[in-house]
Enzyme design. Structure first.
Site, mmCIF file in Angstrom:
data_model
loop_
_atom_site.group_PDB
_atom_site.id
_atom_site.type_symbol
_atom_site.label_atom_id
_atom_site.label_comp_id
_atom_site.label_asym_id
_atom_site.label_seq_id
_atom_site.Cartn_x
_atom_site.Cartn_y
_atom_site.Cartn_z
ATOM 1 N N GLU A 1 -4.352 -0.636 -8.853
ATOM 2 C CA GLU A 1 -3.304 0.284 -9.315
ATOM 3 C C GLU A 1 -2.109 -0.573 -9.763
ATOM 4 O OE1 GLU A 1 -3.686 4.390 -6.762
ATOM 5 O OE2 GLU A 1 -3.084 2.650 -5.619
ATOM 6 N N ASN B 1 -4.364 5.807 -1.919
ATOM 7 C CA ASN B 1 -4.047 5.866 -0.485
ATOM 8 C C ASN B 1 -3.580 7.252 -0.049
ATOM 9 O OD1 ASN B 1 -4.639 3.641 1.104
ATOM 10 N ND2 ASN B 1 -3.072 2.428 0.083
ATOM 11 N N SER C 1 0.831 -1.206 0.000
ATOM 12 C CA SER C 1 0.000 0.000 0.000
ATOM 13 C C SER C 1 0.856 1.244 0.000
ATOM 14 C CB SER C 1 -0.840 0.073 1.279
ATOM 15 O OG SER C 1 -1.498 -1.108 1.539
ATOM 16 N N HIS D 1 -1.661 -3.208 -6.897
ATOM 17 C CA HIS D 1 -2.286 -2.798 -5.636
ATOM 18 C C HIS D 1 -3.801 -2.968 -5.706
ATOM 19 C CE1 HIS D 1 -3.394 0.544 -2.620
ATOM 20 N NE2 HIS D 1 -3.124 -0.567 -1.976
HETATM 21 P P1 NAI Z 1 -2.659 -9.405 7.028
HETATM 22 O O1 NAI Z 1 -1.948 -9.109 8.278
HETATM 23 O O2 NAI Z 1 -4.131 -9.615 7.060
HETATM 24 O O3 NAI Z 1 -2.027 -10.701 6.311
HETATM 25 C C1 NAI Z 1 -0.648 -10.866 6.071
HETATM 26 C C2 NAI Z 1 -0.361 -12.360 5.987
HETATM 27 O O4 NAI Z 1 0.986 -12.546 5.544
HETATM 28 C C3 NAI Z 1 -0.477 -13.086 7.343
HETATM 29 O O5 NAI Z 1 -1.354 -14.188 7.201
HETATM 30 C C4 NAI Z 1 0.953 -13.557 7.640
HETATM 31 O O6 NAI Z 1 0.996 -14.815 8.286
HETATM 32 C C5 NAI Z 1 1.543 -13.647 6.238
HETATM 33 N N1 NAI Z 1 2.989 -13.511 6.184
HETATM 34 C C6 NAI Z 1 3.765 -12.608 6.840
HETATM 35 N N2 NAI Z 1 5.048 -12.770 6.492
HETATM 36 C C7 NAI Z 1 5.095 -13.791 5.574
HETATM 37 C C8 NAI Z 1 6.128 -14.418 4.828
HETATM 38 N N3 NAI Z 1 7.391 -14.036 4.928
HETATM 39 N N4 NAI Z 1 5.789 -15.399 3.979
HETATM 40 C C9 NAI Z 1 4.503 -15.804 3.857
HETATM 41 N N5 NAI Z 1 3.474 -15.252 4.545
HETATM 42 C C10 NAI Z 1 3.776 -14.254 5.391
HETATM 43 O O7 NAI Z 1 -2.269 -8.207 6.013
HETATM 44 P P2 NAI Z 1 -3.121 -7.594 4.815
HETATM 45 O O8 NAI Z 1 -4.032 -6.562 5.321
HETATM 46 O O9 NAI Z 1 -3.652 -8.691 3.969
HETATM 47 O O10 NAI Z 1 -1.957 -6.807 4.026
HETATM 48 C C11 NAI Z 1 -1.027 -7.500 3.238
HETATM 49 C C12 NAI Z 1 -0.384 -6.528 2.257
HETATM 50 O O11 NAI Z 1 -1.397 -5.919 1.447
HETATM 51 C C13 NAI Z 1 0.390 -5.382 2.914
HETATM 52 O O12 NAI Z 1 1.479 -5.068 2.105
HETATM 53 C C14 NAI Z 1 -0.632 -4.245 2.907
HETATM 54 O O13 NAI Z 1 -0.035 -2.975 2.922
HETATM 55 C C15 NAI Z 1 -1.331 -4.497 1.571
HETATM 56 N N6 NAI Z 1 -2.687 -3.979 1.447
HETATM 57 C C16 NAI Z 1 -3.581 -4.072 2.484
HETATM 58 C C17 NAI Z 1 -4.869 -3.586 2.321
HETATM 59 C C18 NAI Z 1 -5.879 -3.708 3.400
HETATM 60 O O14 NAI Z 1 -6.962 -3.093 3.274
HETATM 61 N N7 NAI Z 1 -5.642 -4.443 4.473
HETATM 62 C C19 NAI Z 1 -5.314 -2.963 1.047
HETATM 63 C C20 NAI Z 1 -4.321 -3.002 0.007
HETATM 64 C C21 NAI Z 1 -3.048 -3.453 0.220
#
Ligand code: NAI
Length: 285
Positions: free
Chosen positions: A155, A193, A122, A143
């Site tokens: 994006e 964002n 993000s 994104h």
């Molecule tokens: P989340 O915390 O819900 O999920 C992240 C997942 O990645 C967790 O299940 C964790 O166990 C796993 N993980 C962490 N390190 C890892 C690794 N080295 N290898 C494999 N799995 C690993 O996070 P979320 O919200 O899904 O965000 C993920 C990405 O998406 C971030 O970069 C965030 O900035 C981006 N993002 C988030 C949005 C949102 O609304 N939450 C919207 C758009 C982008």
């Protein structure tokens, strides 16, 4: 060099809020999809979320049962990185640059020399991620928005070294996934964002100043035509993730006061009240 019709297998890394949604979109679009997470529990939760989303569509008569079965059949859960061999890798893991870089480098070592690496970041610099990866030309941003299975916009972000071919391929792939791609330059928070920051920050300031309470602010904004009020949206996104994005933009814009992170949200993050995913945030779930 791959063409979009060569893409058969997509690896989605991270089975959290975003990864599960992206994997669903990928499998629904006909790609063999490997959903990878280091945490077995997160992987199972991600799968449950996908199955629940699909079941809802079936129950509403929007999707035949057979289609749901076919989508799930194209989805493979893995917690061994060695299974992440794919034409395109989309990472949605923790928003930390060193972790993302390390994942891409490890996956590059086991993949073909034309595999494309897309980050769902993000707020991190795609150029900076790519710079630390062995093949920066094949790294870009892709994104998605939350919830990924419903939101149309993606994006497609080119870093300084992203090749035009990589950008074109991800643009075409986004369309194959039934989404609407928009090309954007790599800059802090990209477009959505960055602009949306003020939706959250002003809402918190208004509440802190006692101008309205949380639910009244949400109801007002929703009545004004926004799909979701700012507090409900922060809870949906995850307060940790949303807060981290604000901090990242604040730093990127040399601590410009207009991006100063909200104290209300910092307090929730400190208490672990991250929103829907923990059952409590600005609201209780
Ligand atoms: P989340 O915390 O819900 O999920 C992240 C997942 O990645 C967790 O299940 C964790 O166990 C796993 N993980 C962490 N390190 C890892 C690794 N080295 N290898 C494999 N799995 C690993 O996070 P979320 O919200 O899904 O965000 C993920 C990405 O998406 C971030 O970069 C965030 O900035 C981006 N993002 C988030 C949005 C949102 O609304 N939450 C919207 C758009 C982008």
């Amino acid at each position: 060099m791959q063409a979009v019709q060569d893409i058969k297998v997509i690896a989605v890394c991270g089975a959290g809020t975003m990864g599960a949604g992206i994997a669903q979109v990928s499998a629904a679009a006909g790609f063999h999809t490997r959903l990878f997470d280091l945490d077995e529990k997160a992987l199972q939760q991600g799968y449950t979320q996908i199955r629940g989303n699909l079941q809802k569509a079936v129950d509403k008569g929007k999707m035949p049962q057979q289609q749901m079965t076919d989508i799930l059949a194209r989805l493979t859960l893995c917690n061994d990185m060695a299974e992440c061999k794919a034409n395109v890798v989309i990472e949605a893991i923790v928003e930390k640059i060193d972790v993302k870089v390390s994942l891409f480098n490890q996956l590059a070592a086991i993949n073909q020399t034309d595999t494309i690496f897309a980050s769902n970041t993000s707020s991190l610099s795609v150029t900076e991620i790519a710079r630390q990866v062995a093949h920066p030309g094949r790294v870009a941003g892709m994104h998605f928005f939350n919830p990924a299975h419903l939101m149309q916009l993606v994006e497609v972000v080119s870093g300084e070294q992203t090749t035009p071919h990589t950008a074109r391929l991800l643009y075409a792939l986004t369309m194959e996934m039934g989404k609407t791609p928009v090309r954007v330059k790599d800059s802090p928070g990209f477009i959505v964002n960055r602009v949306a920051r003020h939706y959250y920050l002003e809402a918190m300031e208004a509440v802190e100043a006692g101008n309205a309470d949380i639910s009244a602010t949400d109801r007002l904004l929703e009545a004004a035509g926004f799909r979701m009020g700012p507090f409900a949206l922060m809870d949906l996104i995850g307060n940790d993730v949303n807060y981290a994005v604000t901090v990242s933009l604040y730093e990127a814009f040399e601590r410009a006061p207009r991006f100063k992170p909200g104290a209300m949200q910092a307090a929730l993050v400190a208490k672990g009240e991250l929103g829907r995913k923990t059952g409590k945030g600005f609201y209780n779930y």
